[in-house]
Scaffold this motif. Sequence first.
Motif, PDB file in Angstrom:
ATOM      1  N   SER B  41      30.317  39.987  45.257  1.00  0.00           N
ATOM      2  CA  SER B  41      30.728  38.587  45.045  1.00  0.00           C
ATOM      3  C   SER B  41      30.636  37.461  46.207  1.00  0.00           C
ATOM      4  O   SER B  41      30.276  36.279  45.822  1.00  0.00           O
ATOM      5  CB  SER B  41      32.123  38.834  44.585  1.00  0.00           C
ATOM      6  N   GLU B  83      33.363  36.221  38.671  1.00  0.00           N
ATOM      7  CA  GLU B  83      33.827  37.321  38.123  1.00  0.00           C
ATOM      8  C   GLU B  83      35.186  37.329  37.528  1.00  0.00           C
ATOM      9  O   GLU B  83      35.692  37.959  36.400  1.00  0.00           O
ATOM     10  CB  GLU B  83      33.968  38.424  39.214  1.00  0.00           C
ATOM     11  N   ASP B 158      28.452  37.946  37.803  1.00  0.00           N
ATOM     12  CA  ASP B 158      29.342  38.786  38.676  1.00  0.00           C
ATOM     13  C   ASP B 158      30.220  39.535  37.799  1.00  0.00           C
ATOM     14  O   ASP B 158      31.031  39.019  37.120  1.00  0.00           O
ATOM     15  CB  ASP B 158      30.051  37.934  39.402  1.00  0.00           C
ATOM     16  N   GLU B 159      29.769  40.833  37.611  1.00  0.00           N
ATOM     17  CA  GLU B 159      30.620  41.746  36.802  1.00  0.00           C
ATOM     18  C   GLU B 159      30.867  41.363  35.458  1.00  0.00           C
ATOM     19  O   GLU B 159      32.161  41.239  35.147  1.00  0.00           O
ATOM     20  CB  GLU B 159      31.993  42.357  37.296  1.00  0.00           C
TER      21      GLU B 159
HETATM   22 MG   LIG Z   1      33.520  41.016  43.050  1.00  0.00          MG
END
Ligand SMILES: [Mg+2]
Lengths: 613, 233
Positions: B41, B83, B158-159
């Motif tokens: 991140s 995220e 992000d994820e």
């Molecule tokens: Mg992260």
Amino acid sequence: MSSILPQLLTGLATASSLFLISAGLTIIFGVSRIVNFSHGSLMMLGAYIGWSILTRLPREPEWFALGILATALATALIGVVLEMAVLRRVYRSPELFQLLATFGVVLIIQDVTLLLWGPTELPLPRPRWLRGFVEVAGSRFPLYDLVLIAIGPLVLGLLWLALNRTRWGTLVRAATLDREMVAALGVDQRRLFTSVFALGAGLAGLGGALSLPNASANLGIDLSVIADAFVVVVVGGLGSLPGAFLASVLIGVLQAFGIVLVPKITLVLVFLVMAVVLVFRPNGLLGRPQTEAREATVAAPVVRPAPPALRLLGAAALALAVAAPFIVGGYYLTVLTDACVAILFAASLHFMMGPGGMASFGHAAWFGIGAYAAGLLLHWAGAPMPLGLLAAPVAAGIVSGLFGWFVVRLSGVYLAMLTLAFAQIAWAVSFQWVEVTGGDNGLLGVWPPDWARDPRPYYWMALALSVGVALLLRRALYAPYGYALRAARDSAPRARAIGLDVERLRIVALVIAGAACGLGGAIFAYGKGGVFPTYISIPHSVEALLMVLLGGLQTVAGPIIGALVYTGLADILVRSTDLWRLVLGAVIVVLVVAFPEGIAGAVRRLWLRGREA
Amino acid sequence: MLAVHGLNTHYGRAHILQDMAFEVGAGEAMVLLGRNGAGKSTAMKSIIGLVQPTSGRILFGGRDIAGEAPHRIARSGLGYVPEDRRVFADLTVMENLEVGRQPAREGLRPWTPARLFELFPNLGRMRDRPGGRMSGGEQQMLTIARTLMGNPRLVLLDEPSEGLAPVIVQAMAEAILALKAEGLTILLAEQNSHFAEGIADRATVVEKGRAVWSGTMAALRADESVRAQYLAL
Ligand SMILES: [Mg+2]
Ligand SMILES: Nc1ncnc2c1ncn2[C@@H]1O[C@H](COP(=O)(O)OP(=O)(O)OP(=O)(O)O)[C@@H](O)[C@H]1O
């Protein structure tokens, strides 16, 4: 019965004016999270600029309207300049530094206004149509007030449309929630903030210009207006526009009826409303719990012990201070005595603000209560000075404890604003309760006994008391109590989880701070020979903030250095230039922009850096 | 299209990214793989400018964007999907999309709400619902849609599968594949390779702020030791 309708209308007219001032403040806060102290100054500028424009225009209603709009535009432009020159540079600073910077702007604008328009009040000559009346329920009601009543909802409606029906409004509302994300989506925050600030400033200018027919342009507008606007914004809920409108109506109407029922209570009334609302709805009528606007946050200040060399320096300074009466003469001795008082004033505020995490806009309240306790005891009971010096901290401590009981559950800005409200109540009482306090004339003849009449012994006494109390405060910080207090500041839930009584810790901190500050007030009172309402005024409270923030929150020495620097600076300035406000304001703004961690913090950082290298 | 060289990022005194380096080619999907706290991140935030890197170069379309303001980086064609979703809770779906809207970009078919609702049919059924009253999966779709409104050439995801039900994860994977098919360049961050499996062409494994391995997904599949050493399986 027949007087209810006109009274109500009067209240609604007041409400409109209140709304105009507070709308801008609340919008600016919503987006930038800055409590803009200079908002009242913008309104004051609006009044003066409005006066200059309107007196040059023909006196017909359409020209009046045009002049008002031109004024709003002009203040909006001033807002743009202000935002780009000052506020933009402090968006990432801690909340209180932002406040300090905007207060610097207040000082600057005061002097600039004085320079440009002079000290006399400027009333607007009112043409016939402005003096018109209409018949309402059998009594005559000013036509202009009806116009005002219409303008409030009109402005609310326009603002609502702008915020909910335009792209600009959508971006503003998004930035209020998460400005970092807005930037990551490609929106230039700076332009957004500047435009919001311009709008807020324009609204303030509009309010100022519209106030002209009923009032006049004068130099007191800024601070009186800002207090009102704070109350409205806090009662309505920070950042909530409909809340601000609701609160304006509530306060305007209550005021209109209050003035009929109990003429003396109006000032107090406004602030009582605020206290009551906040006790039941801690986030205001329509406000929401304060979530931090997402941003990489600056870590909370830690109070660290001073490096040994600095302690030596402190000891040397103390020795010098003790020897001072042999070195300098009468005038400087009074300045030094003032500095001792300032140390108490600042150190006590630092105690609740730094380690306690509770900021105050109204610290002068405790100062004044201490001073009045001593003064009243002498005046009405002939109590001698030692008794007065004892009674002052006791009285201030008790009152601040009671006050603390009401407010410990509040957080951040709300708490700070409630302290301002309380200080304003205390000020109103001292000002209005003439029979007991002497009102504006104050209590005179509050002199120390013969042995302390001379500046020297008085100075030594003040020095001993202030250094003694400062050391006691320091001692408390490094005692288990101090650690617990800091734990409560850093995370109340975690502190509770390990069994700390957070509310009690905070109340105790308020009592200690109040008592220490009250002692300072009493010393000051005996030193000056009198007690006056100005001891409790907003500017005086702000002085305490200035000292603490100049010195920085991170160190115990900070408030002391801040107090000394501030006292010295103010003394030099007041003596050397008529424009001391301008200079002081500029210095404050520059300092805040250059040293976001305060003087002591910056010195400490430079010092440590030198050490490590 | 995106090339990161010798990137260093600090949080205060903590040295998080240490000479981070990787590249993403145009039209390619690359995944940053690494455990909790590896620095994925932080790498993305450094690229989009939310965190200021201390040193290093970030070349995007040949231009060094390291240290620029986030809005400039975003406008140059980089999209960022964080995220933790960060939908604007008080704003409706349509308003959330409006915040993300940027002018059309040359050579790209511009995104409109209508096109996005084809990609994420769920969103089309709740245009006027505030973001705060949507499920986690719906919010995740909204953040992606919002970013696409900026007509990016490359998106940082992000994820995107974090905390979603398996059915939704599947839908999400399909949507991302559709984006890839459109020619969008994708940089993904994931803790393990499951989600990235069908999407990514290449992977860079991140450990303690450094890129420790990089290669094709096939090579990663074959290399047991890397997976065992650096990835939570
Ligand atoms: Mg992260
Ligand atoms: N704001 C911050 N301040 C200080 N340290 C941080 C901050 N954000 C992240 N870190 C630290 O930086 C390191 C990398 O964090 P990062 O969020 O980049 O990891 P990640 O690979 O995304 O992990 P995850 O898979 O859990 O999302 C971690 O050690 C984390 O503790």
